[in-house]
Design a protein around this motif. Structure first.
Motif, PDB file in Angstrom:
ATOM      1  N   UNK A   1       0.840  -1.211   0.000  1.00 38.19           N
ATOM      2  CA  UNK A   1       0.000   0.000   0.000  1.00 38.19           C
ATOM      3  C   UNK A   1       0.872   1.256   0.000  1.00 38.19           C
ATOM      4  N   UNK A   2       1.889   1.262   0.869  1.00 42.74           N
ATOM      5  CA  UNK A   2       2.764   2.435   0.970  1.00 42.74           C
ATOM      6  C   UNK A   2       3.473   2.701  -0.363  1.00 42.74           C
ATOM      7  N   UNK A   3       3.924   1.624  -1.022  1.00 40.58           N
ATOM      8  CA  UNK A   3       4.574   1.785  -2.330  1.00 40.58           C
ATOM      9  C   UNK A   3       3.587   2.332  -3.355  1.00 40.58           C
ATOM     10  N   UNK A   4       2.357   1.837  -3.309  1.00 40.92           N
ATOM     11  CA  UNK A   4       1.350   2.245  -4.290  1.00 40.92           C
ATOM     12  C   UNK A   4       1.049   3.736  -4.201  1.00 40.92           C
ATOM     13  N   UNK A   5       1.027   4.282  -2.963  1.00 42.13           N
ATOM     14  CA  UNK A   5       0.698   5.713  -2.795  1.00 42.13           C
ATOM     15  C   UNK A   5       1.957   6.574  -2.699  1.00 42.13           C
TER      16      UNK A   5
ATOM     17  N   UNK B   1      -0.315  11.906   3.653  1.00 39.98           N
ATOM     18  CA  UNK B   1      -1.744  12.215   3.550  1.00 39.98           C
ATOM     19  C   UNK B   1      -2.498  11.067   2.887  1.00 39.98           C
ATOM     20  N   UNK B   2      -1.915  10.483   1.829  1.00 45.23           N
ATOM     21  CA  UNK B   2      -2.560   9.350   1.160  1.00 45.23           C
ATOM     22  C   UNK B   2      -2.679   8.155   2.107  1.00 45.23           C
ATOM     23  N   UNK B   3      -1.657   7.934   2.938  1.00 46.97           N
ATOM     24  CA  UNK B   3      -1.706   6.828   3.905  1.00 46.97           C
ATOM     25  C   UNK B   3      -2.765   7.072   4.970  1.00 46.97           C
ATOM     26  N   UNK B   4      -2.901   8.326   5.415  1.00 45.40           N
ATOM     27  CA  UNK B   4      -3.951   8.664   6.389  1.00 45.40           C
ATOM     28  C   UNK B   4      -5.331   8.353   5.813  1.00 45.40           C
ATOM     29  N   UNK B   5      -5.545   8.749   4.563  1.00 47.56           N
ATOM     30  CA  UNK B   5      -6.839   8.493   3.919  1.00 47.56           C
ATOM     31  C   UNK B   5      -7.081   6.993   3.761  1.00 47.56           C
TER      32      UNK B   5
ATOM     33  N   UNK C   1      -2.003  10.458  -5.014  1.00 48.00           N
ATOM     34  CA  UNK C   1      -2.691  11.247  -3.997  1.00 48.00           C
ATOM     35  C   UNK C   1      -4.105  11.590  -4.463  1.00 48.00           C
ATOM     36  N   UNK C   2      -4.205  11.978  -5.727  1.00 50.00           N
ATOM     37  CA  UNK C   2      -5.539  12.294  -6.259  1.00 50.00           C
ATOM     38  C   UNK C   2      -6.434  11.058  -6.235  1.00 50.00           C
ATOM     39  N   UNK C   3      -5.857   9.902  -6.526  1.00 49.98           N
ATOM     40  CA  UNK C   3      -6.628   8.658  -6.471  1.00 49.98           C
ATOM     41  C   UNK C   3      -7.119   8.400  -5.044  1.00 49.98           C
ATOM     42  N   UNK C   4      -6.251   8.669  -4.058  1.00 49.88           N
ATOM     43  CA  UNK C   4      -6.644   8.492  -2.657  1.00 49.88           C
ATOM     44  C   UNK C   4      -7.794   9.436  -2.302  1.00 49.88           C
ATOM     45  N   UNK C   5      -7.706  10.677  -2.770  1.00 47.48           N
ATOM     46  CA  UNK C   5      -8.801  11.634  -2.538  1.00 47.48           C
ATOM     47  C   UNK C   5     -10.103  11.095  -3.140  1.00 47.48           C
ATOM     48  N   UNK C   6     -10.017  10.682  -4.398  1.00 47.96           N
ATOM     49  CA  UNK C   6     -11.227  10.230  -5.099  1.00 47.96           C
ATOM     50  C   UNK C   6     -11.881   9.056  -4.387  1.00 47.96           C
ATOM     51  N   UNK C   7     -11.077   8.075  -3.965  1.00 52.88           N
ATOM     52  CA  UNK C   7     -11.641   6.898  -3.300  1.00 52.88           C
ATOM     53  C   UNK C   7     -12.297   7.278  -1.979  1.00 52.88           C
ATOM     54  N   UNK C   8     -11.623   8.164  -1.222  1.00 49.41           N
ATOM     55  CA  UNK C   8     -12.177   8.570   0.077  1.00 49.41           C
ATOM     56  C   UNK C   8     -13.476   9.349  -0.107  1.00 49.41           C
ATOM     57  N   UNK C   9     -13.482  10.271  -1.064  1.00 52.47           N
ATOM     58  CA  UNK C   9     -14.665  11.104  -1.272  1.00 52.47           C
ATOM     59  C   UNK C   9     -15.803  10.317  -1.915  1.00 52.47           C
ATOM     60  N   UNK C  10     -15.457   9.327  -2.747  1.00 50.44           N
ATOM     61  CA  UNK C  10     -16.485   8.530  -3.412  1.00 50.44           C
ATOM     62  C   UNK C  10     -17.287   7.708  -2.401  1.00 50.44           C
ATOM     63  N   UNK C  11     -16.681   7.404  -1.269  1.00 54.53           N
ATOM     64  CA  UNK C  11     -17.360   6.606  -0.243  1.00 54.53           C
ATOM     65  C   UNK C  11     -18.279   7.460   0.644  1.00 54.53           C
TER      66      UNK C  11
END
Length: 530
Positions: free
Chosen positions: A40-44, A49-53, A100-110
């Motif tokens: 996961x860490x490598x992916x983000x 911030x991405x790890x927090x999300x 990071x943008x992907x992390x935002x999108x996934x968090x907000x999509x939920x």
């Protein structure tokens, strides 16, 4: 691109990334989870911030496998949008940005649609603003307890950060990158072409600010802005929102409001809150508007207002604000707002000198604001006086800031004065910094002053070393009266072996001088310690 801003994306080491996930999940990771966490860490891209999300989604019950799959799919989708041809390649920085943008999108999509809209409304606020429940209640048009519940929900999802501590309420902040995302959603289409894109509110920038103004206007009495209840936000930012909404008419009307007893409405409201500094900022907006319109009448009116404020601040005796606070005729914020406006910097320092002990007794939380006012004084001499006056009253958390301000003073005598005032109140770590600053002082008079003040608070071995340097500096002072005064200041602190050297230096002073005998004065100071 025009209007683009550069964001430095800090990254963690692999070990730090796992530590962050464990801290967020409040438990150690199993061996199997550690392997998944590393992936996961490598992916983000090891972005905190991405790890927090991501951790917030794991807390919601999403499995590691599903989270990783979702992230990789979203990153691939965004890459495909960014790179129309297969021959192109993304840089490492671009990959991190997309993750990071992907992390935002996934968090907000939920988020439920209602919460996604509430998050988007945060984009209408300026950057780095402190968000409170009162502000959120006005922004979202909900009761205060519902606003507080939503803020806690967003913090639990890592979409908000805990803000500065206040005794009366929780506060929150929005990360700059999430603020950009909220602002994008504010104007994005409610029905995006790509079903995986996040739906926005479909507002123009001006419409968003106009709606916010309407929500706040509903909280006034008879539509008068000066009757707005204080939520810790709107009084400071009202004119900014008017400007962003293109409401020049409202800006002019605001400054024409009067109270029931005929006083200037907006000034009265800000003065009551101790924020006349905001009134001056708002006047500056009016000046800019008058310039754009080339309206001489407006220019004259605003100029007279500003001149009146500065004249009032300059004509009151410097000690008066402290007396008014003591007698409960002014609040501490009102007094500080007045001090901030005093044009003469020596008078400003005198006012802070009188106000410091009163604030320490009645409003210690306001000492930070007083320190900011002191540090803003341009002339180093009154700035040193103000810092010296505040030093005994500052809480521990502010002493490092005060020391930094003292160390930045260029004039060695006034730097020594500020260091001397701070010395009795510094913890061990800061004392070392103060001593380093004192050692860089070359002028013997100032060097003796700083060393003499610091020595009693140093460990014994270091104290003696400093006193040796101080005595050496005192003996090198050329003017006999000044040399005598330096020996007199050192006398109470010198150990026996240095007292003998100080006595020798005192006996070498002349018997006669314009202000008495330098030798006699120095000997009289040394005698009780021999």
């Amino acid at each position: 691109a025009v209007g683009a801003r550069l964001h430095e994306l800090d990254v963690l080491t692999p070990a730090q990334a796992l530590e962050l996930l464990e801290k967020r999940l409040q438990r150690p990771l199993t061996e199997e989870e550690r392997t998944q966490a590393e992936a996961l860490a490598r992916t983000v891209g090891y972005l905190p911030l991405a790890l927090e999300l991501a951790a917030a989604q794991l807390e919601d019950g999403l499995s590691w496998e599903e989270l990783l799959a979702n992230l990789r799919a979203e990153i691939a989708r965004l890459e495909a949008l960014e790179l129309p041809t297969a021959e192109e390649a993304l840089s490492d920085a671009e990959r991190k940005r997309l993750s990071l943008r992907a992390s935002f999108n996934l968090s907000l999509r939920r988020l439920p649609r209602q919460y996604l809209e509430a998050f988007a409304w945060l984009g209408v606020l300026p950057e780095d603003v402190t968000i409170t429940a009162d502000l959120a209640a006005a922004l979202w048009e909900v009761p205060r307890n519902e606003a507080q519940r939503r803020l806690r929900y967003f913090q639990a999802k890592a979409l908000l950060i805990a803000g500065e501590r206040r005794p009366d309420a929780r506060t929150y902040r929005l990360h700059d990158l999430l603020h950009d995302m909220a602002r994008r959603l504010l104007t994005a289409s409610p029905e995006p072409k790509d079903p995986l894109d996040l739906p926005g509110l479909g507002l123009t920038w001006q419409e968003a600010h106009d709606r916010l103004l309407a929500r706040y206007r509903a909280r006034t009495q008879n539509g008068l802005w000066h009757t707005l209840p204080d939520d810790g936000y709107i009084h400071e930012h009202l004119t900014w929102h008017m400007e962003q909404a293109g409401r020049e008419d409202a800006l002019v009307a605001l400054f024409r409001e009067e109270t029931e007893d005929g006083r200037h409405g907006w000034y009265t409201a800000l003065d009551r809150l101790g924020r006349t500094d905001v009134f001056l900022q708002d006047l500056a907006r009016l000046w800019a508007l008058a310039d754009r319109r080339r309206d001489i009448g407006l220019q004259v009116r605003w100029a007279l207002m500003e001149a009146s404020l500065h004249s009032l601040a300059g004509n009151l005796p410097p000690k008066l604000p402290a007396l008014l606070v003591e007698d409960a005729l002014w609040t501490p914020p009102q007094a500080l707002a007045h001090v901030r406006q005093i044009p003469d910097e020596w008078q400003k320092a005198q006012a802070l000198e009188a106000l410091a002990p009163v604030l320490a007794q009645k409003a210690p939380a306001r000492l930070e604001e007083a320190l900011i006012v002191a540090r803003s004084i341009g002339d180093e001499r009154p700035r040193a006086r103000a810092l010296a006056a505040l030093a005994p009253h500052l809480p521990e958390r502010l002493r490092e800031q005060a020391l930094a301000a003292a160390r930045s003073i260029g004039d060695e005598w006034y730097r020594a004065r500020a260091l001397a005032a701070l010395a009795p109140h510094l913890p061990e770590g800061l004392l070392a910094q103060a001593l380093e600053a004192a050692r860089r002082i070359r002028w013997p008079h100032a060097r003796v002053r700083a060393f003499t003040a610091l020595a009693p608070h140093l460990p014994p071995a270091l104290r003696e070393e400093v006193l040796v340097h101080a005595l050496d500096a005192a003996r090198r002072i050329k003017g006999e009266p000044a040399r005598a005064r330096a020996l007199m200041a050192l006398a109470p602190h010198l150990p026996p072996e240095l007292l003998a050297q100080a006595l020798e230096a005192a006996r070498s002073l002349p018997e006669e001088g314009l202000l008495g005998s330098p030798r006699a004065q120095a000997l009289a100071a040394l005698a009780p310690h021999l």
